[in-house]
Design a protein around this motif. Structure first.
Motif, PDB file in Angstrom:
ATOM      1  N   GLU A 163       0.879  -1.176   0.000  1.00 53.18           N
ATOM      2  CA  GLU A 163       0.000   0.000   0.000  1.00 53.18           C
ATOM      3  C   GLU A 163       0.911   1.219   0.000  1.00 53.18           C
ATOM      4  O   GLU A 163       1.769   1.369   0.870  1.00 53.18           O
ATOM      5  CB  GLU A 163      -0.897   0.008   1.237  1.00 53.18           C
ATOM      6  CG  GLU A 163      -1.851   1.194   1.240  1.00 53.18           C
ATOM      7  CD  GLU A 163      -2.689   1.306   2.503  1.00 53.18           C
ATOM      8  OE1 GLU A 163      -3.101   2.438   2.812  1.00 53.18           O
ATOM      9  OE2 GLU A 163      -2.915   0.296   3.176  1.00 53.18           O
ATOM     10  N   GLY A 164       0.738   2.065  -1.000  1.00 53.19           N
ATOM     11  CA  GLY A 164       1.602   3.226  -1.168  1.00 53.19           C
ATOM     12  C   GLY A 164       1.726   4.072   0.082  1.00 53.19           C
ATOM     13  O   GLY A 164       0.730   4.453   0.673  1.00 53.19           O
ATOM     14  N   THR A 197       6.841   5.528  -2.543  1.00 52.29           N
ATOM     15  CA  THR A 197       5.448   5.235  -2.915  1.00 52.29           C
ATOM     16  C   THR A 197       4.457   6.238  -2.327  1.00 52.29           C
ATOM     17  O   THR A 197       3.248   6.052  -2.448  1.00 52.29           O
ATOM     18  CB  THR A 197       5.045   3.814  -2.468  1.00 52.29           C
ATOM     19  OG1 THR A 197       5.144   3.717  -1.037  1.00 52.29           O
ATOM     20  CG2 THR A 197       5.907   2.743  -3.122  1.00 52.29           C
ATOM     21  N   PHE A 247       1.366   7.482  -4.086  1.00 55.18           N
ATOM     22  CA  PHE A 247       0.312   6.493  -4.339  1.00 55.18           C
ATOM     23  C   PHE A 247      -0.390   6.096  -3.042  1.00 55.18           C
ATOM     24  O   PHE A 247      -0.847   4.968  -2.896  1.00 55.18           O
ATOM     25  CB  PHE A 247       0.897   5.250  -5.025  1.00 55.18           C
ATOM     26  CG  PHE A 247       1.583   5.538  -6.328  1.00 55.18           C
ATOM     27  CD1 PHE A 247       0.908   6.148  -7.376  1.00 55.18           C
ATOM     28  CD2 PHE A 247       2.913   5.205  -6.515  1.00 55.18           C
ATOM     29  CE1 PHE A 247       1.534   6.408  -8.579  1.00 55.18           C
ATOM     30  CE2 PHE A 247       3.553   5.464  -7.718  1.00 55.18           C
ATOM     31  CZ  PHE A 247       2.856   6.072  -8.756  1.00 55.18           C
ATOM     32  N   MET A 266      -3.128   3.334  -2.347  1.00 58.00           N
ATOM     33  CA  MET A 266      -3.253   2.513  -3.546  1.00 58.00           C
ATOM     34  C   MET A 266      -2.290   1.330  -3.474  1.00 58.00           C
ATOM     35  O   MET A 266      -1.256   1.402  -2.819  1.00 58.00           O
ATOM     36  CB  MET A 266      -2.928   3.346  -4.799  1.00 58.00           C
ATOM     37  CG  MET A 266      -3.857   4.530  -4.958  1.00 58.00           C
ATOM     38  SD  MET A 266      -3.281   5.712  -6.175  1.00 58.00           S
ATOM     39  CE  MET A 266      -3.697   4.917  -7.670  1.00 58.00           C
ATOM     40  N   THR A 267      -2.635   0.258  -4.159  1.00 56.29           N
ATOM     41  CA  THR A 267      -1.787  -0.917  -4.211  1.00 56.29           C
ATOM     42  C   THR A 267      -0.740  -0.714  -5.298  1.00 56.29           C
ATOM     43  O   THR A 267      -1.083  -0.434  -6.439  1.00 56.29           O
ATOM     44  CB  THR A 267      -2.632  -2.165  -4.523  1.00 56.29           C
ATOM     45  OG1 THR A 267      -3.724  -2.200  -3.599  1.00 56.29           O
ATOM     46  CG2 THR A 267      -1.836  -3.422  -4.391  1.00 56.29           C
ATOM     47  N   VAL A 268       0.546  -0.848  -4.925  1.00 57.18           N
ATOM     48  CA  VAL A 268       1.646  -0.558  -5.840  1.00 57.18           C
ATOM     49  C   VAL A 268       2.662  -1.706  -5.832  1.00 57.18           C
ATOM     50  O   VAL A 268       3.071  -2.145  -4.764  1.00 57.18           O
ATOM     51  CB  VAL A 268       2.389   0.727  -5.400  1.00 57.18           C
ATOM     52  CG1 VAL A 268       3.407   1.155  -6.426  1.00 57.18           C
ATOM     53  CG2 VAL A 268       1.447   1.839  -5.082  1.00 57.18           C
ATOM     54  N   PRO A 314       0.588   1.566 -10.026  1.00 56.91           N
ATOM     55  CA  PRO A 314      -0.440   0.922  -9.205  1.00 56.91           C
ATOM     56  C   PRO A 314      -1.374   0.054 -10.051  1.00 56.91           C
ATOM     57  O   PRO A 314      -1.474   0.234 -11.269  1.00 56.91           O
ATOM     58  CB  PRO A 314      -1.206   2.101  -8.603  1.00 56.91           C
ATOM     59  CG  PRO A 314      -0.255   3.235  -8.645  1.00 56.91           C
ATOM     60  CD  PRO A 314       0.587   3.015  -9.863  1.00 56.91           C
ATOM     61  N   THR A 315      -2.064  -0.853  -9.397  1.00 55.60           N
ATOM     62  CA  THR A 315      -2.988  -1.730 -10.109  1.00 55.60           C
ATOM     63  C   THR A 315      -4.099  -0.905 -10.753  1.00 55.60           C
ATOM     64  O   THR A 315      -4.442   0.185 -10.280  1.00 55.60           O
ATOM     65  CB  THR A 315      -3.621  -2.763  -9.153  1.00 55.60           C
ATOM     66  OG1 THR A 315      -4.386  -2.071  -8.171  1.00 55.60           O
ATOM     67  CG2 THR A 315      -2.573  -3.642  -8.483  1.00 55.60           C
ATOM     68  N   SER A 319      -6.799  -0.071  -8.294  1.00 54.59           N
ATOM     69  CA  SER A 319      -6.449   1.038  -7.390  1.00 54.59           C
ATOM     70  C   SER A 319      -6.606   2.386  -8.078  1.00 54.59           C
ATOM     71  O   SER A 319      -7.133   3.335  -7.495  1.00 54.59           O
ATOM     72  CB  SER A 319      -5.007   0.905  -6.907  1.00 54.59           C
ATOM     73  OG  SER A 319      -4.877  -0.158  -6.015  1.00 54.59           O
ATOM     74  N   LYS A 346      -9.358   5.232  -6.996  1.00 52.29           N
ATOM     75  CA  LYS A 346      -8.906   6.570  -6.594  1.00 52.29           C
ATOM     76  C   LYS A 346      -9.621   7.641  -7.418  1.00 52.29           C
ATOM     77  O   LYS A 346     -10.097   8.634  -6.876  1.00 52.29           O
ATOM     78  CB  LYS A 346      -7.396   6.686  -6.753  1.00 52.29           C
ATOM     79  CG  LYS A 346      -6.892   8.033  -6.294  1.00 52.29           C
ATOM     80  CD  LYS A 346      -5.412   8.044  -6.076  1.00 52.29           C
ATOM     81  CE  LYS A 346      -4.988   9.428  -5.624  1.00 52.29           C
ATOM     82  NZ  LYS A 346      -4.253   9.462  -4.438  1.00 52.29           N
TER      83      LYS A 346
END
Length: 167
Positions: free
Chosen positions: A11-12, A43, A46, A49-51, A71-72, A75, A79
């Motif tokens: 997680e960013g 990160t 982000f 967000m998932t990175v 990021p995915t 995500s 956002k």
């Protein structure tokens, strides 16, 4: 010179110095706190967000290089929509709405990891993800926009963004 590559999804800006990352870093003789701090710094833009993050470690010198991926898609979409999580029932429960411009922007940012050769294909792929997580685009079901794209309704917007896709 032995190299080891560690790939993690974090997680960013919110990596904690615990499992599963800490034991792996400790085994390689790295300072866990320092590495976690550097990952969080790298990160931070982000946040929430998932990175994907890759650490390339030289096991002899204990030096490492950090690279942060994009990021995915999920995500990025969440956002843009201001939503916290995907819908558990995307057919009946919508969690947000985004614009076609948002979808194009995400498609361009995902170019390195997306299999589409053309921007139009990438946008349709992003629309598929939007549908699966319960988002609408332009207040419509993303499936409707895929059809409209195929009919040429968004050709001008796509042409305008083509320069960014090809650069």
């Amino acid at each position: 010179m032995a190299k080891k590559s560690i790939k993690v999804v974090v997680e960013g800006g919110n990596v904690k110095p615990g499992p599963p990352l800490a034991p792996t870093l400790s085994q390689l003789g790295l300072n866990v706190g320092e590495v976690v701090k550097k990952i969080n710094e790298a990160t931070s833009q982000f946040k929430g967000m998932t990175v994907p993050v890759t650490l390339d470690v030289d096991t002899d010198t204990k030096k490492y290089e950090l690279s942060v991926g994009v990021p995915t898609t999920t995500s990025l979409l969440l956002k843009k929509a201001g939503a916290n999580e995907p819908s558990g029932d995307p057919e009946h429960k919508k969690v947000g709405n985004i614009s076609i411009e948002d979808v194009i922007e995400i498609a361009i940012s995902k170019k390195p990891s997306i299999t589409a050769l053309q921007l139009k294909g990438a946008v349709k792929s992003i629309l598929g993800t939007a549908k699966s997580i319960g988002l609408t685009v332009e207040n419509k079901d993303p499936k409707v926009l895929v059809k409209e794209i195929e009919e040429g309704k968004y050709d001008e917007k796509l042409r305008e963004a083509e320069g960014k896709w090809n650069s």
